[in-house]
Design a protein around this motif. Structure first.
Motif, PDB file in Angstrom:
ATOM      1  N   ILE A   7       0.846  -1.206   0.000  1.00  0.00           N
ATOM      2  CA  ILE A   7       0.000   0.000   0.000  1.00  0.00           C
ATOM      3  C   ILE A   7       0.876   1.249   0.000  1.00  0.00           C
ATOM      4  N   THR A   8       1.892   1.260   0.867  1.00  0.00           N
ATOM      5  CA  THR A   8       2.798   2.410   0.936  1.00  0.00           C
ATOM      6  C   THR A   8       3.430   2.670  -0.426  1.00  0.00           C
ATOM      7  N   SER A   9       3.799   1.611  -1.118  1.00  0.00           N
ATOM      8  CA  SER A   9       4.466   1.758  -2.417  1.00  0.00           C
ATOM      9  C   SER A   9       3.555   2.332  -3.488  1.00  0.00           C
ATOM     10  N   ARG A  10       2.242   2.297  -3.264  1.00  0.00           N
ATOM     11  CA  ARG A  10       1.298   2.776  -4.278  1.00  0.00           C
ATOM     12  C   ARG A  10       0.560   4.051  -3.861  1.00  0.00           C
ATOM     13  N   HIS A  67       0.254   6.716  -6.506  1.00  0.00           N
ATOM     14  CA  HIS A  67      -0.857   6.526  -7.445  1.00  0.00           C
ATOM     15  C   HIS A  67      -2.131   7.175  -6.905  1.00  0.00           C
ATOM     16  N   VAL A  68      -2.405   6.985  -5.620  1.00  0.00           N
ATOM     17  CA  VAL A  68      -3.604   7.562  -5.008  1.00  0.00           C
ATOM     18  C   VAL A  68      -3.514   9.084  -5.006  1.00  0.00           C
ATOM     19  N   ALA A  69      -2.330   9.607  -4.671  1.00  0.00           N
ATOM     20  CA  ALA A  69      -2.159  11.059  -4.653  1.00  0.00           C
ATOM     21  C   ALA A  69      -2.294  11.644  -6.057  1.00  0.00           C
ATOM     22  N   ALA A  70      -1.705  10.974  -7.055  1.00  0.00           N
ATOM     23  CA  ALA A  70      -1.811  11.454  -8.432  1.00  0.00           C
ATOM     24  C   ALA A  70      -3.242  11.388  -8.943  1.00  0.00           C
ATOM     25  N   LEU A  71      -3.998  10.438  -8.446  1.00  0.00           N
ATOM     26  CA  LEU A  71      -5.402  10.340  -8.834  1.00  0.00           C
ATOM     27  C   LEU A  71      -6.166  11.582  -8.396  1.00  0.00           C
ATOM     28  N   GLY A  72      -5.745  12.176  -7.265  1.00  0.00           N
ATOM     29  CA  GLY A  72      -6.426  13.348  -6.736  1.00  0.00           C
ATOM     30  C   GLY A  72      -7.311  13.054  -5.555  1.00  0.00           C
ATOM     31  N   ALA A  73      -7.203  11.841  -4.983  1.00  0.00           N
ATOM     32  CA  ALA A  73      -7.995  11.498  -3.809  1.00  0.00           C
ATOM     33  C   ALA A  73      -7.482  12.264  -2.596  1.00  0.00           C
ATOM     34  N   ASP A  74      -8.343  12.374  -1.591  1.00  0.00           N
ATOM     35  CA  ASP A  74      -7.984  13.066  -0.357  1.00  0.00           C
ATOM     36  C   ASP A  74      -7.507  12.111   0.726  1.00  0.00           C
ATOM     37  N   GLY A  75      -7.670  10.820   0.509  1.00  0.00           N
ATOM     38  CA  GLY A  75      -7.240   9.868   1.517  1.00  0.00           C
ATOM     39  C   GLY A  75      -7.519   8.452   1.087  1.00  0.00           C
ATOM     40  N   VAL A  76      -7.138   7.526   1.953  1.00  0.00           N
ATOM     41  CA  VAL A  76      -7.377   6.107   1.724  1.00  0.00           C
ATOM     42  C   VAL A  76      -8.203   5.549   2.872  1.00  0.00           C
ATOM     43  N   TRP A  77      -9.053   4.598   2.538  1.00  0.00           N
ATOM     44  CA  TRP A  77      -9.774   3.826   3.542  1.00  0.00           C
ATOM     45  C   TRP A  77      -9.338   2.375   3.377  1.00  0.00           C
ATOM     46  N   LEU A  78      -8.806   1.791   4.450  1.00  0.00           N
ATOM     47  CA  LEU A  78      -8.319   0.415   4.415  1.00  0.00           C
ATOM     48  C   LEU A  78      -9.352  -0.527   5.000  1.00  0.00           C
ATOM     49  N   SER A  79      -9.718  -1.541   4.227  1.00  0.00           N
ATOM     50  CA  SER A  79     -10.481  -2.653   4.775  1.00  0.00           C
ATOM     51  C   SER A  79      -9.592  -3.401   5.767  1.00  0.00           C
ATOM     52  N   THR A  92       4.531   3.422   9.345  1.00  0.00           N
ATOM     53  CA  THR A  92       5.260   3.978   8.198  1.00  0.00           C
ATOM     54  C   THR A  92       4.299   4.384   7.094  1.00  0.00           C
ATOM     55  N   MET A  93       3.298   3.546   6.843  1.00  0.00           N
ATOM     56  CA  MET A  93       2.302   3.854   5.813  1.00  0.00           C
ATOM     57  C   MET A  93       1.521   5.120   6.157  1.00  0.00           C
ATOM     58  N   VAL A  94       1.101   5.261   7.421  1.00  0.00           N
ATOM     59  CA  VAL A  94       0.354   6.449   7.836  1.00  0.00           C
ATOM     60  C   VAL A  94       1.208   7.695   7.640  1.00  0.00           C
ATOM     61  N   ALA A  95       2.478   7.637   8.045  1.00  0.00           N
ATOM     62  CA  ALA A  95       3.366   8.785   7.881  1.00  0.00           C
ATOM     63  C   ALA A  95       3.546   9.132   6.407  1.00  0.00           C
ATOM     64  N   ALA A  96       3.712   8.101   5.567  1.00  0.00           N
ATOM     65  CA  ALA A  96       3.878   8.344   4.129  1.00  0.00           C
ATOM     66  C   ALA A  96       2.625   8.954   3.519  1.00  0.00           C
ATOM     67  N   ALA A  97       1.464   8.497   3.968  1.00  0.00           N
ATOM     68  CA  ALA A  97       0.209   9.072   3.471  1.00  0.00           C
ATOM     69  C   ALA A  97       0.105  10.537   3.870  1.00  0.00           C
ATOM     70  N   HIS A  98       0.390  10.828   5.122  1.00  0.00           N
ATOM     71  CA  HIS A  98       0.292  12.215   5.589  1.00  0.00           C
ATOM     72  C   HIS A  98       1.293  13.122   4.875  1.00  0.00           C
ATOM     73  N   GLU A  99       2.463  12.598   4.547  1.00  0.00           N
ATOM     74  CA  GLU A  99       3.443  13.384   3.782  1.00  0.00           C
ATOM     75  C   GLU A  99       2.886  13.783   2.424  1.00  0.00           C
ATOM     76  N   ARG A 100       1.994  12.982   1.878  1.00  0.00           N
ATOM     77  CA  ARG A 100       1.390  13.257   0.567  1.00  0.00           C
ATOM     78  C   ARG A 100       0.055  13.979   0.682  1.00  0.00           C
ATOM     79  N   ARG A 126      -2.192   6.603  16.827  1.00  0.00           N
ATOM     80  CA  ARG A 126      -1.203   6.294  15.794  1.00  0.00           C
ATOM     81  C   ARG A 126      -1.459   7.048  14.507  1.00  0.00           C
ATOM     82  N   GLY A 127      -2.261   8.086  14.576  1.00  0.00           N
ATOM     83  CA  GLY A 127      -2.421   8.981  13.442  1.00  0.00           C
ATOM     84  C   GLY A 127      -3.562   8.691  12.508  1.00  0.00           C
ATOM     85  N   VAL A 128      -4.371   7.668  12.814  1.00  0.00           N
ATOM     86  CA  VAL A 128      -5.515   7.378  11.956  1.00  0.00           C
ATOM     87  C   VAL A 128      -6.501   8.550  12.012  1.00  0.00           C
ATOM     88  N   ASP A 129      -7.008   8.946  10.857  1.00  0.00           N
ATOM     89  CA  ASP A 129      -7.867  10.127  10.756  1.00  0.00           C
ATOM     90  C   ASP A 129      -9.354   9.811  10.857  1.00  0.00           C
TER      91      ASP A 129
END
Length: 538
Positions: free
Chosen positions: A32-35, A38-50, A82-90, A192-195
């Motif tokens: 997920i972190t590696s992609r 792609h989510v940021a380039a799409l223009g989404a405001d965030g991710v929701w994880l099942s 790490t994934m949460v931090a990477a998401a917030h950086e974007r 842990r930073g979950v929004d």
């Protein structure tokens, strides 16, 4: 300060199917972190994880064995952080699933409850004596969502309730220990930073079991169950609202308050009760998801959803798909009245879907969804126009609906097939060593790589729609266009943007204006059938 979620677009990630970083064939947190780019380039405001928690995976991770960790198959808690931090950086928010109705059989509480009828943990679940002189009949006639009875007998003769699979025993929300446990779980992930949190089966937590009573059984879904049983013992109980008032107090202590969206399969007037100011923020609008390809149906759902949300001061959510339903490009290409379950049982061959028509309608529906006031949720792969993989072999199926129904319901695996990132290669770029569900040979045609190179692709359509959406999303006013909004055409204005969706087969002439975006090719200012357009008009 305006809450971020009121006009957000969240990208739903099914963790086992987005990207596999360690090459074991299963998607993971590092994948997920590696992609996220792609989510940021799409223009989404965030991710929701099942769900990504430790689990035996009897129901896609919704059978949780530990609510405060990551399944080792998917990574570690450090990987998650790490994934949460990477998401917030974007600039991406992170929302996660919370599953409060039940646990896994493997949860320590349930293991203790099985060990002895006198264990205090048995009171944390719903155990009852059976009917009949020897207690060998289930306590009630209730049915599991996945087929068969909603009760399973244990070795000492007692029965436990599971509204879903037998591997998912229901919790007893009348017990204070259960309520305190979930307060702590909410804090654990918020710290842990979950929004925000998506709340699974939010309207089924609290049960009225005194007295135990049979249901009037009907064919169909839970809407029909509730209609036939006004005092339903475990769906939409009035007592459940106190749970969410309590959660609101917990999550409002954070700055900013953590957001909430509920899975509530209820008609609108009952759904919005969950989103009153002192309860949850939003509830999924499944009436829009279930609406047929019909202008009258869309007009009715849009108007009622906006009015109902306004009554309690929230905004609607708009979804066209998720991990539980047949993907729209396939569904919208089937003849009207087709039973999707029967179609899946026929491996998608009877009837044969019109893939061109279904794809065109799905693209138009995306422009309708993304133009509406409120928030939108995009399920992974919708931005690629992925169809349903309807011909998965029986031996590959994992959904408990397949076994629970006696092999009469093929289930939801066809919309969970891992994503294609490249035209070729092992698992089309999903990972280096295959995928946990088989991908079709033609999957690469829909890959990110293939669509990057095609300016007319569905991927580029989504990117441009989300870019343009930012210019009018904060304005929550929708005004119907009286000149165009009739017959097979849905038309409304969002500020200076006119949205026109033609659900019929015949072309429609558009007014003068600048075409900002269209789901298909226009003939001058003529909108073809099964096509949508956004125009700037004055």
């Amino acid at each position: 300060m305006r809450p971020w979620w009121r006009d957000a677009v969240l990208y739903q990630v099914y963790p086992r199917s987005l990207a596999d970083a360690d090459g074991d064939g299963v998607g993971d947190i590092a994948g997920i972190t590696s992609r996220l780019d792609h989510v940021a380039a799409l223009g989404a405001d965030g991710v929701w994880l099942s769900p990504f928690y430790p689990s035996p995976w009897a129901d896609g991770g919704y059978d949780v064995a530990d609510f405060r960790d990551v399944d080792p198959m998917l990574g570690t808690l450090a990987d998650f952080e790490t994934m949460v931090a990477a998401a917030h950086e974007r600039g991406l928010r992170v929302m996660i699933d919370i599953v409060p109705n039940h646990t896994s059989q493997a949860h320590p509480w349930f293991q203790a409850a099985l060990a002895s009828p006198d264990a205090p943990e048995r009171d944390l679940y719903v155990f009852r004596r059976g009917r009949g002189p020897d207690g060998s009949e289930p306590p009630t006639n209730w049915r599991s969502t996945f087929g068969g009875p909603a009760w399973t007998r244990v070795a000492d003769g007692a029965w436990y309730l599971h509204v879903f699979a037998p591997e998912q025993p229901d919790l007893n929300w009348d017990h204070p220990r259960v309520r305190e446990e979930f307060r702590d779980i909410l804090r654990f992930w918020s710290d842990r930073g979950v929004d925000g949190f998506r709340i699974d089966v939010a309207y089924a937590l609290v049960k009225d079991l005194d007295p135990l009573r049979d249901l009037v059984l009907v064919t169909g879904g839970r809407f029909e169950d509730i209609a036939a049983n006004p005092d339903h013992p475990f769906l939409d109980r009035p007592e459940v609202h106190e749970v969410y008032r309590d959660w609101n107090r917990v999550l409002s202590a954070y700055d900013p308050p953590r957001a909430t969206v509920a899975e509530v399969w209820l008609p609108g007037e009952r759904r919005v009760r969950y989103t009153r100011p002192d309860e949850l923020d939003q509830a999924f609008n499944f009436e829009f998801l279930l609406a047929p390809w019909d202008a009258d149906a869309y007009r009715q759902v849009i108007a009622s959803s906006l009015a109902e949300a306004a009554q309690v001061g929230t905004v609607p959510t708009w979804v066209v798909g998720n991990h539980d339903v047949v993907r729209k490009p396939s569904l919208l290409g089937l003849p009207e009245g087709t039973d999707p379950r029967a179609w899946l049982l026929a491996d998608g061959r009877d009837p044969e879907p019109d893939t061109e028509l279904g794809g065109a309608r799905a693209r138009a529906l995306a422009l309708l969804e993304l133009s509406l006031p409120g928030s939108a949720y995009v399920y992974q792969g919708e931005e690629l126009g992925l169809p349903e993989v309807a011909d998965l072999p029986a031996e590959a199926l994992e959904d408990p609906r397949w076994r629970g129904s006696g092999h009469t319901d093929k289930g939801r695996d066809g919309c969970r097939v891992p994503l294609p990132w490249t035209r070729e290669g092992s698992s089309f770029g999903f990972g280096s060593n295959g995928s946990w569900l088989p991908q079709p040979s033609w999957w690469g045609e829909f890959s990110v790589e293939a669509q990057e190179a095609d300016p007319g692709s569905t991927l580029h359509l989504y990117r441009e729609a989300l870019r343009l959406r930012r210019s009018f999303a904060a304005d929550e006013v929708l005004v119907w266009d009286d000149a165009l909004n009739r017959g097979p055409v849905v038309a409304f204005r969002r500020g200076e943007v006119l949205v026109v969706v033609n659900t019929g087969p015949d072309p429609v002439r558009l007014p003068r204006g600048e075409v900002l975006l269209a789901s298909g090719e226009l003939d001058g200012m003529v909108l073809p059938g099964d096509t949508a357009a956004w125009l700037r008009v004055t």
